[in-house]
Enzyme design. Structure first.
Site, PDB file in Angstrom:
ATOM      1  N   ASN A  56      -1.523  -1.001  -4.694  1.00 38.50           N
ATOM      2  CA  ASN A  56      -2.655  -0.855  -3.627  1.00 38.50           C
ATOM      3  C   ASN A  56      -2.244   0.687  -3.066  1.00 38.50           C
ATOM      4  O   ASN A  56      -1.230   1.212  -3.065  1.00 38.50           O
ATOM      5  CB  ASN A  56      -2.125  -1.834  -2.557  1.00 38.50           C
TER       6      ASN A  56
ATOM      7  N   GLY B 178       0.778  -1.260  -0.025  1.00 40.57           N
ATOM      8  CA  GLY B 178      -0.058   0.089   0.152  1.00 40.57           C
ATOM      9  C   GLY B 178       0.753   1.460   0.089  1.00 40.57           C
ATOM     10  O   GLY B 178       1.618   1.427   0.724  1.00 40.57           O
TER      11      GLY B 178
ATOM     12  N   GLY C  61       0.859  -1.102  10.535  1.00 42.18           N
ATOM     13  CA  GLY C  61       0.598   0.331  10.465  1.00 42.18           C
ATOM     14  C   GLY C  61       0.781   0.943   8.962  1.00 42.18           C
ATOM     15  O   GLY C  61       0.858   2.367   9.017  1.00 42.18           O
TER      16      GLY C  61
ATOM     17  N   ILE D 211     -10.642 -11.125   1.490  1.00 47.12           N
ATOM     18  CA  ILE D 211     -10.840 -10.363   2.569  1.00 47.12           C
ATOM     19  C   ILE D 211      -9.342  -9.673   3.079  1.00 47.12           C
ATOM     20  O   ILE D 211      -8.507 -10.404   2.996  1.00 47.12           O
ATOM     21  CB  ILE D 211     -11.477 -11.087   3.829  1.00 47.12           C
ATOM     22  N   ASN D 212      -9.471  -8.548   3.679  1.00 44.78           N
ATOM     23  CA  ASN D 212      -8.343  -7.936   4.096  1.00 44.78           C
ATOM     24  C   ASN D 212      -8.378  -8.627   5.646  1.00 44.78           C
ATOM     25  O   ASN D 212      -9.325  -9.660   5.706  1.00 44.78           O
ATOM     26  CB  ASN D 212      -8.667  -6.302   4.468  1.00 44.78           C
TER      27      ASN D 212
ATOM     28  N   ASN E  85      -7.585   0.328  -1.024  1.00 44.08           N
ATOM     29  CA  ASN E  85      -7.650  -0.528   0.508  1.00 44.08           C
ATOM     30  C   ASN E  85      -8.639   0.567   1.338  1.00 44.08           C
ATOM     31  O   ASN E  85      -7.966   1.476   2.025  1.00 44.08           O
ATOM     32  CB  ASN E  85      -6.052  -0.449   1.289  1.00 44.08           C
TER      33      ASN E  85
ATOM     34  N   ASN F  30      -1.009  -8.830  12.725  1.00 43.70           N
ATOM     35  CA  ASN F  30      -0.028  -7.742  12.464  1.00 43.70           C
ATOM     36  C   ASN F  30      -0.376  -6.324  12.770  1.00 43.70           C
ATOM     37  O   ASN F  30      -1.424  -6.119  12.737  1.00 43.70           O
ATOM     38  CB  ASN F  30       0.468  -7.870  11.187  1.00 43.70           C
TER      39      ASN F  30
ATOM     40  N   GLY G 112      -5.618 -16.697   3.710  1.00 45.27           N
ATOM     41  CA  GLY G 112      -5.242 -17.977   4.386  1.00 45.27           C
ATOM     42  C   GLY G 112      -5.129 -19.139   3.073  1.00 45.27           C
ATOM     43  O   GLY G 112      -4.995 -20.254   3.569  1.00 45.27           O
TER      44      GLY G 112
ATOM     45  N   CYS H 139      -8.205   1.004   5.989  1.00 47.37           N
ATOM     46  CA  CYS H 139      -7.582   2.103   6.639  1.00 47.37           C
ATOM     47  C   CYS H 139      -8.338   2.446   7.532  1.00 47.37           C
ATOM     48  O   CYS H 139      -9.507   3.126   7.400  1.00 47.37           O
ATOM     49  CB  CYS H 139      -6.808   2.907   5.929  1.00 47.37           C
TER      50      CYS H 139
END
Lengths: 262, 305
Positions: B101, B48, B74, B193-194, B129, B71, B246, B132
């Site tokens: 991204n 990103g 950030g 998914i994020n 994204n 994670n 996954g 955020c």
């Protein structure tokens, strides 16, 4: 060239309480440098992230690396059960090691604290290999008189020891041992807990001696993409242009003045 | 049988196969090019990028959990200028599809990046994204409000010259409403998914495992949630869906495609084995051969009751 492979265990020994010495047959032993590390993967499918372990020694002719690690949890406990002939997934060689070139012809002080001692053996051996007459002193700090790797270190350097409980050597921290030793180093390499590295950095600054420290942080990828293992830096870092460098690829060895240890 | 047609088309962009690497797990491709030939990948999604460098969170940023990881990086990144100057030139020569991204703290920051990328050669697709934390919404992800999602999508499309994939957060009550809002706003595709917001507590030290207290959960432990959400989203919209969450094996990838994904993306698995994307490509082809499927795209949405 970094790679991930399945390695054969050559041997494993318990060398102190909770401390194990593991020799692995790998394809990259010739390329591995002092201060670099490998990622070890558990055989347990629920513990997926690699465990970074520093390289303690290499046998380049036999294609072997030695890893000395402490049991820190279930993952490393699993490694401690490995026996000769077993297999383990390993990725390496990873990271930037110690600048051995700078050590040639100098009085070098290697400072290791606890499980930061193993990479100092690889550094001492690498310096000796290049310069058989090198004046290498190792200052190593243990919790107690278990003195793992003491004999290995003694074979390639002068060794001064501290123990937290005073059961051997200087009673106190490794910096107490350094001061006791009357060392007059021209270069310092160090690995150990942050509080020790802070004291080493301060000592080097006072003495006006170049100093390189090896950092530790939790890692995910080990190759520089995830930015999980950052350390605070004093200047703008090269990768993200903030003040955070990647321990896995920009380090683990950094010039001490470039790391903000506050 | 002749070889399987592995090509897929996402928003008019033809990828040589449906296997993509996920944003934040692949840098801009350079690091993993030491391990694999990137030209074999369908696409790489670069990490990103914001309008200016982002510091991210303090350490510790990583915690292992059973079957996955948390994670709180950030979204540390060097900003769009460094990306364009240093990272994109490498990636566009790599021979794979290129997805960039885009991140922001508030809508205007996204638009600035999208505008900056407008007309830049060598970018096939943008991925926005919207997971955020949104500063103006008190830290709530803007991707949780359908009206905001629709507006941000519409505005990104206005500034973008490349097709836009909206990347959805799973931290919502009804993913279908968010997917529909993306489509209504003119999105060319969606990806999901994020990571799922989670927490780990270190019981010995009686403190949080992560500096940020919460972090994004990813890895094989999230896969059933991801498959369900891909299924729901794909049934709701007619634009392509990129499925992720996954994926460790080709079997996992097949599952996402049967659920409705037109392509799949590999995330945490890269950390565990850099060769996974290639194994997934080969395994998808083998699966198609085994099942007499001529084109991998036939798998998309082929699940039946």
């Amino acid at each position: 060239m970094k790679r991930k492979e399945t390695a054969a265990v050559v041997s494993q020994d318990r060398i102190a309480d909770g401390i194990f010495s593991l020799w692995l047959q790998v394809s990259f032993a010739k390329e591995a440098e002092a201060g670099q590390f490998v990622s070890l993967f558990t055989a347990d499918g629920t513990r997926l992230l690699p465990r970074p372990v520093s390289i303690c020694e290499t046998d380049k002719d036999a294609g072997r690396i030695r890893l000395v690690y402490r049991i820190a949890g279930a993952g490393t406990e699993g490694f401690s059960k490995l026996k000769a002939g077993d297999r383990i997934d390993v990725m390496g060689p990873l990271g930037r090691g110690f600048p051995i070139d700078l050590a040639l012809g100098k009085r070098v002080l290697l400072i290791g604290g606890g499980i930061g001692i193993p990479p100092m053996l690889s550094a001492a051996k690498a310096i000796r290999l290049r310069d058989p007459d090198a004046a290498v002193t190792c200052a190593v700090g243990y919790r107690t008189n278990d003195r793992y790797l003491y004999n290995d270190l003694s074979a390639v350097s002068d060794v001064v020891v501290s123990t937290d409980d005073g059961s051997y050597g200087v009673h106190g921290t490794v910096m107490d041992a350094v001061r006791f030793s009357d060392a007059d180093p021209q270069l310092i390499f160090a690995c150990g807990p942050k509080v020790m590295l802070r004291a080493v950095k301060e000592y080097a600054k006072t003495k006006g001696v170049p100093c390189f420290i090896s950092m530790e942080e939790r890692m995910a990828c080990g190759v520089g993409v995830c930015l999980g293992c950052i350390c605070q830096t004093t200047g703008i870092d090269e990768h993200s242009h903030v003040k955070k460098a990647r321990v896995c690829t920009d380090g683990p060895v950094f010039p001490a003045e470039e790391v903000d240890l506050t | 049988m002749t070889d399987v047609n592995m090509q897929v088309v996402i928003a008019g962009v033809t990828l040589k196969n449906p296997v993509i690497t996920s944003s934040g797990t692949y840098g801009a491709g350079r690091e993993y090019s030491e391990f694999i030939d990137l030209s074999r990948l369908g696409a790489v999604t670069a990490k990103g990028i914001a309008d200016v460098p982002w510091e991210g969170n303090p350490a510790p940023r990583i915690a292992e959990v059973s079957g996955g990881m948390l994670n709180c990086i950030g979204l540390q990144n060097p900003g769009v200028d460094v990306f364009l100057e240093r990272d994109l030139p490498f990636l566009r020569e790599a021979g794979c599809g290129v997805i960039v991204n885009v991140v922001g703290h508030e809508p205007d920051e996204y638009y600035r990046v999208v505008d900056r990328l407008n007309g830049v050669q060598g970018i096939d697709l943008l991925e926005i994204n919207i997971s955020c934390p949104n500063v103006k919404a008190g830290g709530l992800a803007l991707g949780t409000d359908p009206a905001v999602v629709e507006e941000v999508t519409r505005n990104c499309k206005r500034y973008a010259s490349q097709p836009c994939i909206m990347k959805l957060t799973p931290n919502v009550t009804d993913i279908r409403a968010i997917a529909a809002a993306c489509e209504a706003g003119g999105a060319d595709a969606i990806s999901l998914i994020n990571s799922i917001t989670g927490m780990k507590i270190d019981i010995e030290r009686q403190t949080f495992a992560l500096s940020n207290r919460t972090g994004g959960l990813s890895g094989p432990c999230v896969k059933p949630v991801a498959v369900r959400m891909v299924y729901e989203a794909a049934r709701t919209v007619s634009i392509p869906v990129i499925g992720m969450g996954g994926i460790m094996t080709a079997d996992d990838a097949v599952e996402f495609m049967l659920a409705g994904a037109s392509a799949v993306s590999i995330g945490m698995a890269n950390f565990i084995d850099p060769y996974v994307p290639l194994k997934v490509i080969d395994g998808l082809r083998d699966y198609c051969i085994r099942h007499g499927i001529a084109s991998v795209s036939e798998l998309t949405g082929a699940v039946h009751a």
